[in-house]
Design a protein around this motif. Sequence first.
Motif, mmCIF file in Angstrom:
data_model
loop_
_atom_site.group_PDB
_atom_site.id
_atom_site.type_symbol
_atom_site.label_atom_id
_atom_site.label_comp_id
_atom_site.label_asym_id
_atom_site.label_seq_id
_atom_site.Cartn_x
_atom_site.Cartn_y
_atom_site.Cartn_z
ATOM 1 N N TYR A 98 0.858 -1.233 0.187
ATOM 2 C CA TYR A 98 -0.091 -0.060 -0.130
ATOM 3 C C TYR A 98 0.919 1.285 -0.012
ATOM 4 O O TYR A 98 0.661 2.342 -0.949
ATOM 5 N N ALA A 99 2.006 1.375 0.710
ATOM 6 C CA ALA A 99 2.561 2.702 0.869
ATOM 7 C C ALA A 99 3.093 2.838 -0.628
ATOM 8 O O ALA A 99 3.361 3.865 -1.073
ATOM 9 N N ASP A 100 3.822 1.751 -1.303
ATOM 10 C CA ASP A 100 4.389 1.975 -2.394
ATOM 11 C C ASP A 100 3.121 2.468 -3.634
ATOM 12 O O ASP A 100 3.540 3.301 -4.447
ATOM 13 N N TRP A 101 2.133 2.069 -3.489
ATOM 14 C CA TRP A 101 1.012 2.390 -4.357
ATOM 15 C C TRP A 101 0.712 3.888 -4.047
ATOM 16 O O TRP A 101 0.445 4.877 -5.038
ATOM 17 N N LYS A 102 0.705 4.430 -2.685
ATOM 18 C CA LYS A 102 0.268 5.706 -2.427
ATOM 19 C C LYS A 102 1.549 6.611 -2.937
ATOM 20 O O LYS A 102 1.021 7.658 -3.219
ATOM 21 N N GLU A 103 2.866 6.017 -3.029
ATOM 22 C CA GLU A 103 3.652 7.020 -3.515
ATOM 23 C C GLU A 103 3.609 7.200 -4.959
ATOM 24 O O GLU A 103 4.272 8.345 -5.372
ATOM 25 N N ASN A 104 2.977 6.306 -5.788
ATOM 26 C CA ASN A 104 2.989 6.457 -7.198
ATOM 27 C C ASN A 104 1.657 6.949 -7.726
ATOM 28 O O ASN A 104 1.515 7.466 -8.932
ATOM 29 N N LEU A 105 0.324 6.996 -6.804
ATOM 30 C CA LEU A 105 -0.833 7.355 -7.428
ATOM 31 C C LEU A 105 -1.506 8.009 -6.201
ATOM 32 O O LEU A 105 -1.445 7.847 -4.892
ATOM 33 N N ASN A 106 -2.248 8.859 -6.346
ATOM 34 C CA ASN A 106 -3.225 9.665 -5.265
ATOM 35 C C ASN A 106 -4.328 8.706 -5.333
ATOM 36 O O ASN A 106 -5.255 8.624 -5.753
ATOM 37 N N LEU A 107 -4.143 7.828 -4.285
ATOM 38 C CA LEU A 107 -5.048 6.747 -3.928
ATOM 39 C C LEU A 107 -5.123 6.415 -2.412
ATOM 40 O O LEU A 107 -4.524 6.836 -1.630
ATOM 41 N N GLU A 108 -6.590 5.826 -2.319
ATOM 42 C CA GLU A 108 -6.771 5.416 -0.795
ATOM 43 C C GLU A 108 -7.672 4.346 -0.880
ATOM 44 O O GLU A 108 -8.483 4.125 -1.729
ATOM 45 N N ILE A 109 -7.198 3.271 0.018
ATOM 46 C CA ILE A 109 -8.128 1.985 -0.001
ATOM 47 C C ILE A 109 -8.994 2.084 1.408
ATOM 48 O O ILE A 109 -8.600 2.619 2.369
ATOM 49 N N ILE A 110 -10.011 1.873 1.066
ATOM 50 C CA ILE A 110 -11.122 1.584 2.076
ATOM 51 C C ILE A 110 -11.542 0.264 2.400
ATOM 52 O O ILE A 110 -12.278 -0.221 1.165
ATOM 53 N N ALA A 111 -11.431 -0.265 3.482
ATOM 54 C CA ALA A 111 -12.073 -1.719 3.667
ATOM 55 C C ALA A 111 -13.445 -1.538 4.418
ATOM 56 O O ALA A 111 -13.542 -1.002 5.284
ATOM 57 N N ILE A 112 -14.224 -2.202 3.393
ATOM 58 C CA ILE A 112 -15.750 -2.202 4.004
ATOM 59 C C ILE A 112 -16.091 -3.543 4.525
ATOM 60 O O ILE A 112 -16.187 -4.482 3.654
ATOM 61 N N SER A 113 -16.101 -3.565 5.827
ATOM 62 C CA SER A 113 -16.673 -4.709 6.372
ATOM 63 C C SER A 113 -18.341 -5.081 6.204
ATOM 64 O O SER A 113 -18.936 -4.231 6.521
ATOM 65 N N ILE A 114 -18.492 -6.225 5.821
ATOM 66 C CA ILE A 114 -19.942 -6.519 5.580
ATOM 67 C C ILE A 114 -20.537 -7.423 6.611
ATOM 68 O O ILE A 114 -21.554 -8.033 6.444
ATOM 69 N N ASP A 115 -19.741 -7.575 7.564
ATOM 70 C CA ASP A 115 -20.118 -8.382 8.769
ATOM 71 C C ASP A 115 -21.515 -7.934 9.573
ATOM 72 O O ASP A 115 -21.720 -6.784 9.487
ATOM 73 N N ASP A 116 -22.391 -8.905 9.690
ATOM 74 C CA ASP A 116 -23.778 -8.450 10.134
ATOM 75 C C ASP A 116 -23.474 -8.087 11.937
ATOM 76 O O ASP A 116 -22.678 -8.661 12.312
ATOM 77 N N ALA A 117 -24.670 -8.023 12.603
ATOM 78 C CA ALA A 117 -24.690 -8.067 13.957
ATOM 79 C C ALA A 117 -24.115 -9.118 14.637
ATOM 80 O O ALA A 117 -23.339 -9.006 15.771
ATOM 81 N N ARG A 118 -24.192 -10.263 14.063
ATOM 82 C CA ARG A 118 -23.647 -11.388 14.735
ATOM 83 C C ARG A 118 -22.418 -11.578 14.390
ATOM 84 O O ARG A 118 -21.690 -12.116 15.633
ATOM 85 N N THR A 119 -21.702 -11.367 13.577
ATOM 86 C CA THR A 119 -20.011 -11.464 13.238
ATOM 87 C C THR A 119 -19.404 -10.143 13.481
ATOM 88 O O THR A 119 -18.228 -9.966 13.636
ATOM 89 N N GLY A 120 -20.064 -8.904 13.724
ATOM 90 C CA GLY A 120 -19.628 -7.625 13.709
ATOM 91 C C GLY A 120 -18.633 -7.311 14.731
ATOM 92 O O GLY A 120 -17.827 -6.473 14.792
ATOM 93 N N LYS A 121 -18.834 -8.053 16.031
ATOM 94 C CA LYS A 121 -17.962 -7.888 17.173
ATOM 95 C C LYS A 121 -16.762 -8.626 17.044
ATOM 96 O O LYS A 121 -15.552 -8.397 17.633
ATOM 97 N N ARG A 122 -16.424 -9.157 15.796
ATOM 98 C CA ARG A 122 -14.967 -9.914 15.626
ATOM 99 C C ARG A 122 -14.276 -8.754 14.690
ATOM 100 O O ARG A 122 -13.064 -8.927 14.393
ATOM 101 N N VAL A 123 -14.998 -7.870 14.339
ATOM 102 C CA VAL A 123 -14.083 -6.749 13.213
ATOM 103 C C VAL A 123 -12.960 -6.130 13.692
ATOM 104 O O VAL A 123 -11.951 -5.970 13.335
ATOM 105 N N MET A 124 -13.404 -5.176 14.929
ATOM 106 C CA MET A 124 -12.450 -4.539 15.542
ATOM 107 C C MET A 124 -11.101 -5.366 16.125
ATOM 108 O O MET A 124 -9.905 -4.967 15.826
ATOM 109 N N PRO A 125 -11.267 -6.416 16.744
ATOM 110 C CA PRO A 125 -10.073 -7.393 17.218
ATOM 111 C C PRO A 125 -9.485 -7.540 16.055
ATOM 112 O O PRO A 125 -8.034 -7.714 16.127
ATOM 113 N N LEU A 126 -9.924 -8.179 14.899
ATOM 114 C CA LEU A 126 -9.237 -8.576 13.787
ATOM 115 C C LEU A 126 -8.444 -7.279 12.806
ATOM 116 O O LEU A 126 -7.186 -7.523 12.903
ATOM 117 N N VAL A 127 -9.072 -6.203 12.971
ATOM 118 C CA VAL A 127 -8.343 -5.213 12.257
ATOM 119 C C VAL A 127 -7.319 -4.526 13.134
ATOM 120 O O VAL A 127 -6.122 -4.465 12.681
#
Length: 158
Positions: free
Chosen positions: A70-99
């Motif tokens: 990602y750092a190399d990509w940002k050096e060469n392009l005006n770029l941003e990656i946004i990771a969008i979790s589609i976890d629902d209420a049941r699995t959503g509590k796992r997102v923060m610890p994983l990230v």
Amino acid sequence: MKKIALLLLFVCTAATAQKELPNLNLKSLDNKSVNIKSDFSEKDKVYVYVFWATWCAPCLQELDAMNDIYADWKENLNLEIIAISIDDARTGKRVMPLVNGRAWDYTVLLDTNQDLKRSLSIASPPYTVVVKNGTILFEQAGNTPGSEHEFFEKLKSL
């Protein structure tokens, strides 16, 4: 063979009609409301929205691989990656610890009701949407390990 299939996917996806990114609000990891269109609207900046879930091994592989370069990509392009979790209420509590454990250098948003996923007609993750100036320029379903360099070449061509 893998490269031919990837090239065919790029060509087929690029031939689709361009459409606008929907105007929806998602939540950040710190529970703030983020507008997917207006908060990511820097002129001529390329936004890569990666739809993922905690239970999706190919999603995690893709995001880990992108994070490594990602750092190399940002050096060469005006770029941003946004990771969008589609976890629902049941699995959503796992997102923060994983990230936190992965130490990704991305903005991570939560689409717990899957409103954005549905509005873009995304069937399943991983799914990548490339946006520039509010217009969707490219979409890619699935992930092929090692295809990050071909994907970067596609980004440079946009």
